[in-house]
Write a protein that holds these residues in place. Structure first.
Motif, PDB file in Angstrom:
ATOM      1  N   ALA A   1       0.829  -1.216   0.000  1.00 29.17           N
ATOM      2  CA  ALA A   1       0.000   0.000   0.000  1.00 29.17           C
ATOM      3  C   ALA A   1       0.858   1.258   0.000  1.00 29.17           C
ATOM      4  CB  ALA A   1      -0.933  -0.016   1.205  1.00 29.17           C
ATOM      5  N   PHE A   2       1.876   1.302   0.857  1.00 35.46           N
ATOM      6  CA  PHE A   2       2.731   2.484   0.901  1.00 35.46           C
ATOM      7  C   PHE A   2       3.564   2.617  -0.367  1.00 35.46           C
ATOM      8  CE2 PHE A   2       1.894   2.258   5.500  1.00 35.46           C
ATOM      9  CZ  PHE A   2       1.571   3.584   5.730  1.00 35.46           C
ATOM     10  N   SER A   3       3.922   1.494  -0.995  1.00 36.11           N
ATOM     11  CA  SER A   3       4.646   1.556  -2.266  1.00 36.11           C
ATOM     12  C   SER A   3       3.768   2.156  -3.360  1.00 36.11           C
ATOM     13  CB  SER A   3       5.113   0.157  -2.676  1.00 36.11           C
ATOM     14  OG  SER A   3       6.023  -0.378  -1.733  1.00 36.11           O
ATOM     15  N   ILE A   4       2.477   1.838  -3.320  1.00 31.60           N
ATOM     16  CA  ILE A   4       1.542   2.424  -4.287  1.00 31.60           C
ATOM     17  C   ILE A   4       1.534   3.934  -4.147  1.00 31.60           C
ATOM     18  CG2 ILE A   4      -0.903   2.659  -4.894  1.00 31.60           C
ATOM     19  CD1 ILE A   4      -1.264  -0.273  -4.077  1.00 31.60           C
ATOM     20  N   PHE A   5       1.367   4.414  -2.921  1.00 33.75           N
ATOM     21  CA  PHE A   5       1.228   5.858  -2.713  1.00 33.75           C
ATOM     22  C   PHE A   5       2.513   6.604  -3.040  1.00 33.75           C
ATOM     23  CE2 PHE A   5       1.582   9.629  -0.015  1.00 33.75           C
ATOM     24  CZ  PHE A   5       0.454  10.326  -0.425  1.00 33.75           C
ATOM     25  N   PHE A   6       3.634   6.151  -2.480  1.00 33.78           N
ATOM     26  CA  PHE A   6       4.876   6.888  -2.686  1.00 33.78           C
ATOM     27  C   PHE A   6       5.409   6.710  -4.104  1.00 33.78           C
ATOM     28  CE2 PHE A   6       4.952   6.865   1.970  1.00 33.78           C
ATOM     29  CZ  PHE A   6       5.260   8.200   2.201  1.00 33.78           C
TER      30      PHE A   6
ATOM     31  N   GLY B   1       3.213  -2.479  -6.292  1.00 36.00           N
ATOM     32  CA  GLY B   1       2.631  -2.384  -4.960  1.00 36.00           C
ATOM     33  C   GLY B   1       1.218  -2.932  -4.936  1.00 36.00           C
ATOM     34  N   ALA B   2       0.433  -2.630  -5.977  1.00 36.66           N
ATOM     35  CA  ALA B   2      -0.935  -3.147  -6.064  1.00 36.66           C
ATOM     36  C   ALA B   2      -0.931  -4.669  -6.178  1.00 36.66           C
ATOM     37  CB  ALA B   2      -1.652  -2.517  -7.259  1.00 36.66           C
ATOM     38  N   ILE B   3      -0.010  -5.208  -6.978  1.00 36.44           N
ATOM     39  CA  ILE B   3       0.083  -6.665  -7.113  1.00 36.44           C
ATOM     40  C   ILE B   3       0.467  -7.295  -5.784  1.00 36.44           C
ATOM     41  CG2 ILE B   3       1.316  -8.543  -8.260  1.00 36.44           C
ATOM     42  CD1 ILE B   3       1.641  -6.717 -10.686  1.00 36.44           C
ATOM     43  N   LEU B   4       1.363  -6.628  -5.033  1.00 40.10           N
ATOM     44  CA  LEU B   4       1.787  -7.151  -3.735  1.00 40.10           C
ATOM     45  C   LEU B   4       0.619  -7.176  -2.748  1.00 40.10           C
ATOM     46  CD1 LEU B   4       4.365  -8.205  -2.383  1.00 40.10           C
ATOM     47  CD2 LEU B   4       4.739  -5.905  -1.493  1.00 40.10           C
TER      48      LEU B   4
ATOM     49  N   MET C   1      -8.113   1.218   5.709  1.00 37.23           N
ATOM     50  CA  MET C   1      -7.009   2.168   5.540  1.00 37.23           C
ATOM     51  C   MET C   1      -6.194   1.838   4.293  1.00 37.23           C
ATOM     52  SD  MET C   1      -5.698   2.561   9.484  1.00 37.23           S
ATOM     53  CE  MET C   1      -4.247   3.469   8.955  1.00 37.23           C
ATOM     54  N   THR C   2      -5.961   0.551   4.074  1.00 34.25           N
ATOM     55  CA  THR C   2      -5.226   0.147   2.875  1.00 34.25           C
ATOM     56  C   THR C   2      -5.971   0.560   1.615  1.00 34.25           C
ATOM     57  OG1 THR C   2      -4.272  -1.752   4.044  1.00 34.25           O
ATOM     58  CG2 THR C   2      -4.231  -1.808   1.638  1.00 34.25           C
ATOM     59  N   GLY C   3      -7.282   0.348   1.608  1.00 33.39           N
ATOM     60  CA  GLY C   3      -8.084   0.763   0.460  1.00 33.39           C
ATOM     61  C   GLY C   3      -8.022   2.258   0.225  1.00 33.39           C
ATOM     62  N   ALA C   4      -8.030   3.042   1.319  1.00 32.21           N
ATOM     63  CA  ALA C   4      -7.951   4.503   1.183  1.00 32.21           C
ATOM     64  C   ALA C   4      -6.599   4.931   0.620  1.00 32.21           C
ATOM     65  CB  ALA C   4      -8.193   5.155   2.544  1.00 32.21           C
ATOM     66  N   ILE C   5      -5.525   4.306   1.089  1.00 28.90           N
ATOM     67  CA  ILE C   5      -4.178   4.631   0.590  1.00 28.90           C
ATOM     68  C   ILE C   5      -4.071   4.287  -0.893  1.00 28.90           C
ATOM     69  CG2 ILE C   5      -1.732   4.058   0.762  1.00 28.90           C
ATOM     70  CD1 ILE C   5      -2.178   3.606   3.766  1.00 28.90           C
ATOM     71  N   ILE C   6      -4.616   3.124  -1.261  1.00 32.32           N
ATOM     72  CA  ILE C   6      -4.579   2.712  -2.667  1.00 32.32           C
ATOM     73  C   ILE C   6      -5.366   3.685  -3.528  1.00 32.32           C
ATOM     74  CG2 ILE C   6      -5.352   0.936  -4.298  1.00 32.32           C
ATOM     75  CD1 ILE C   6      -4.663  -1.133  -2.171  1.00 32.32           C
ATOM     76  N   ALA C   7      -6.530   4.126  -3.033  1.00 33.17           N
ATOM     77  CA  ALA C   7      -7.352   5.076  -3.800  1.00 33.17           C
ATOM     78  C   ALA C   7      -6.598   6.387  -4.031  1.00 33.17           C
ATOM     79  CB  ALA C   7      -8.662   5.338  -3.067  1.00 33.17           C
ATOM     80  N   MET C   8      -5.894   6.884  -2.990  1.00 32.45           N
ATOM     81  CA  MET C   8      -5.095   8.106  -3.164  1.00 32.45           C
ATOM     82  C   MET C   8      -3.963   7.875  -4.160  1.00 32.45           C
ATOM     83  SD  MET C   8      -4.836   9.890   0.603  1.00 32.45           S
ATOM     84  CE  MET C   8      -4.158   8.443   1.429  1.00 32.45           C
TER      85      MET C   8
ATOM     86  N   LEU D   1      -3.159   9.773  -7.843  1.00 29.40           N
ATOM     87  CA  LEU D   1      -1.874  10.337  -8.261  1.00 29.40           C
ATOM     88  C   LEU D   1      -1.348   9.639  -9.516  1.00 29.40           C
ATOM     89  CD1 LEU D   1      -0.137  10.771  -4.788  1.00 29.40           C
ATOM     90  CD2 LEU D   1      -0.694  12.604  -6.394  1.00 29.40           C
ATOM     91  N   ALA D   2      -1.590   8.322  -9.606  1.00 31.59           N
ATOM     92  CA  ALA D   2      -1.139   7.571 -10.791  1.00 31.59           C
ATOM     93  C   ALA D   2      -1.842   8.071 -12.044  1.00 31.59           C
ATOM     94  CB  ALA D   2      -1.380   6.083 -10.592  1.00 31.59           C
TER      95      ALA D   2
END
Length: 621
Positions: free
Chosen positions: A271-276, A300-303, A410-417, A421-422
């Motif tokens: 999740a944090f890899s997706i966001f950053f 990150g999404a695949i992970l 929380m993970t879903g929210a981080i992924i959505a953010m 950005l993506a």
């Protein structure tokens, strides 16, 4: 945690949705592909010779080498489809599709001398061995064969030694951890593992190759992949990182017990890899660096999908287990094919800076489809995968219904953010490389068609592949949609949500035709340039487009105001890495002065202590 243990006892209560046959675990992945090496070895015997011949020909004629590599990849693709023996076969199908597209593009792209072609083919050869290995030793051999030529290829174009050396350092760290996991497994064959320790250790080796947190903070993957020639960047980002996904999934299938805490840790890393990854990519100014950070975001999404597969497998929630596994496959298809087309398009640029990039025409539609798939937009395959991932997270939150549910929300929210950005990242990329101020230069078909074909693949797969491999569909008409056109997410025989990629593509086509007939061709009008806080320029620059995020996140990104075109994003983590390095250096000086001070007494003590440790290790072994 009591609820988690309670779910473990609910093995017999899981059923598929009414009217749909249950997709058994055996049909998802045939265990013969893991236990029996004969089929794998046969595949290697008649697929390796064509690649070896391609390497030999490429030394004398690089175009012949690329053509033969394309042919060899087609042979392996056909073989993988014909001898399909489980879910792991999809990774060979994905990889060979990428190699075909990249090899076609390389025929006219390669202008790096005679050695890039054999290095390119040798890297593919290593990945072929990884995908068809029948044991740990052959797997590691392939892992090293794919890594070392890539190190040399990055060095061909690097302006200094840092990119190849950093790539090799992280590559060998990955190998050491994977080797440690295999040694702990205490077998040379891919047998079922009663202990989760090999999976835990090897997984961290695999995620290094994928560029995940915390290894993201050193930005090694964007630096290495962004420095390589574009055809090499394509196979590095699209298939070499995919080998990490393949490795994790393969060892996960073999592991009988997986700690929930480990799975949740992997989910947080993803999740944090997706966001950053998306954040750093959005503020980046290097054309290929942007795409490399996008690779981190997608990996990150695949992970996260892999972690959900681990959790559902441990809890025996079969329906979510199936959906998570298919999410991994769909995401792998979406990322690998789309990233190939995008990296190949970056090879058409003459400048590293996206602001000064050359706007290439005749591929705008292709890049738009690729960007929309990577942004998680339907009906492309990337959109289906993103939807399934978020559905899985929210299903887990609903099913568990306790304090742990917050982690999934929380993970879903981080992924959505991160997905937001993506989307901005990819809009920025296609805008400044294709849409605005197109050049009059005509692309050759050999360079253009692989990019357009990759775009067509992600679109077609979006409304075809889910229907071919997805187990849960509606058996009745819903809102006028065709029977079995809605794919469903479910848990314990209860439907959670549904979507119809086929219905979406039909609506998009219909609305597009109606809009065109009603309003005609869209008109373009010019507006006064506003550069987002950057000094006024004649046009709205890519740097200015991302400057709002730079200003809002100054504390994290630490942008240099005087530097207009940073090659790679500056971030706060580098500051702490430098502080850590200085602390280690100071500690080393103190340690050297006090304990390593040329005193023979200290050296005798060191030798005695070393002998004691060796004796203890040997006795315990």
């Amino acid at each position: 945690m009591r609820y988690l243990r309670r779910n473990n006892r609910r093995r017999s209560t899981i059923r598929s949705s009414s009217g749909n046959p249950r997709l058994s675990t055996k049909s998802l992945y045939n265990t013969r592909s893991l236990d029996e090496g004969e089929g794998k070895m046969n595949t290697l015997l008649y697929t390796l010779p064509p690649f070896l011949i391609s390497i030999i020909f490429s030394i004398f004629n690089k175009k012949a080498g690329y053509i033969l590599t394309m042919i060899s990849s087609i042979i392996l693709l056909i073989t993988s489809i014909y001898e399909y023996n489980g879910v792991l076969s999809f990774f060979s199908i994905i990889s060979t599709s990428v190699w075909i597209l990249a090899s076609i593009f390389s025929i006219e792209y390669d202008h790096y001398g005679k050695w890039l072609s054999p290095l390119y083919i040798l890297t593919i050869l290593g990945m072929t061995i990884v995908l068809n290995s029948d044991g740990y030793l052959l797997f590691l051999a392939g892992w090293e064969i794919m890594t070392i030529p890539a190190y040399v290829a990055i060095g061909l174009t690097a302006k200094n030694n840092r990119p190849p050396f950093v790539f090799m350092a992280f590559g060998e760290l990955s190998t050491v951890l994977i080797l440690a996991g295999f040694i702990i497994a205490n077998t040379t064959n891919f047998n079922y593992l009663p202990s989760p320790v090999p999976l835990i250790v090897a997984t961290f080796g695999f995620i290094i190759k994928m560029g995940m947190m915390p290894f993201l903070v050193s930005e090694w993957l964007p630096i290495a992949h962004g420095t390589a020639p574009s055809n090499f960047s394509a196979i590095l980002s699209a298939t070499m990182t995919l080998m990490g996904v393949y490795g994790i999934l393969k060892i996960t299938i073999l592991t009988q017990t997986i700690p929930i805490g480990f799975s949740l840790t992997i989910m947080a890393i993803g999740a944090f890899s997706i966001f950053f990854g998306a954040l750093y990519g959005y503020v980046n100014e290097n054309t290929k660096g942007i795409l490399a950070f996008s690779t981190i975001e997608n990996n990150g999404a695949i992970l996260v999908a892999l972690s959900l597969y681990m959790i559902s497998k441990q809890l025996n929630i079969t329906s979510i287990e199936h959906i998570s596994l298919i999410t991994v496959i769909l995401y792998s298809f979406a990322h690998s094919v789309a990233k190939t087309g995008l990296f190949l398009s970056s090879g058409l640029q003459e400048k590293q800076s996206i602001t000064y990039s050359k706007k290439i025409r005749n591929i705008e539609i292709g890049l738009t489809l690729l960007a929309s798939s990577m942004s998680g937009l339907l009906p492309n395959i990337g959109g289906v995968a993103s939807w399934l991932l978020l559905e899985n997270l929210f299903m887990f939150s609903y099913v568990l219904h306790n304090m742990i549910s917050i982690l999934f929300i929380m993970t879903g929210a981080i992924i959505a953010m991160g997905e937001g950005l993506a989307t901005a990242l990819l809009i920025r990329y296609i805008t400044y490389t294709s849409i605005f101020q197109n050049t009059r230069e005509q692309l050759s078909k050999i360079k253009k068609y692989p990019i357009l074909l990759s775009a067509l693949i992600v679109l077609i797969l979006g409304f075809t592949l889910p229907y071919l491999i997805y187990p849960y569909k509606n058996s009745t008409t819903i809102l006028g949609m065709l029977t079995n056109s809605v794919i469903l997410t479910q848990y314990y025989n209860t439907t959670f949500g549904g979507i119809s990629p086929l219905y979406i593509i039909l609506l998009l086509v219909a609305f597009s035709i109606v809009s065109y007939l009603a309003f005609g061709k869209p008109k373009i009008r010019k507006a006064e340039t506003w550069n987002n806080g950057v000094n006024e320029k004649e046009e709205y620059t890519a740097f200015a487009m991302a400057n709002n995020i730079r200003q809002m996140l100054k504390k994290i990104l630490r942008p240099e105001e005087e530097k207009f075109l940073p090659t790679y994003g500056l971030d706060v983590f580098w500051e702490y890495l430098y502080k850590l390095a200085n602390s280690i250096r100071r500690f080393g000086k103190i340690f050297a002065k006090t304990l390593i001070n040329s005193s023979i007494s200290w050296y005798i003590i060191y030798i005695i202590l070393t002998l004691i440790v060796v004796i203890i290790v040997v006795v315990m072994g």
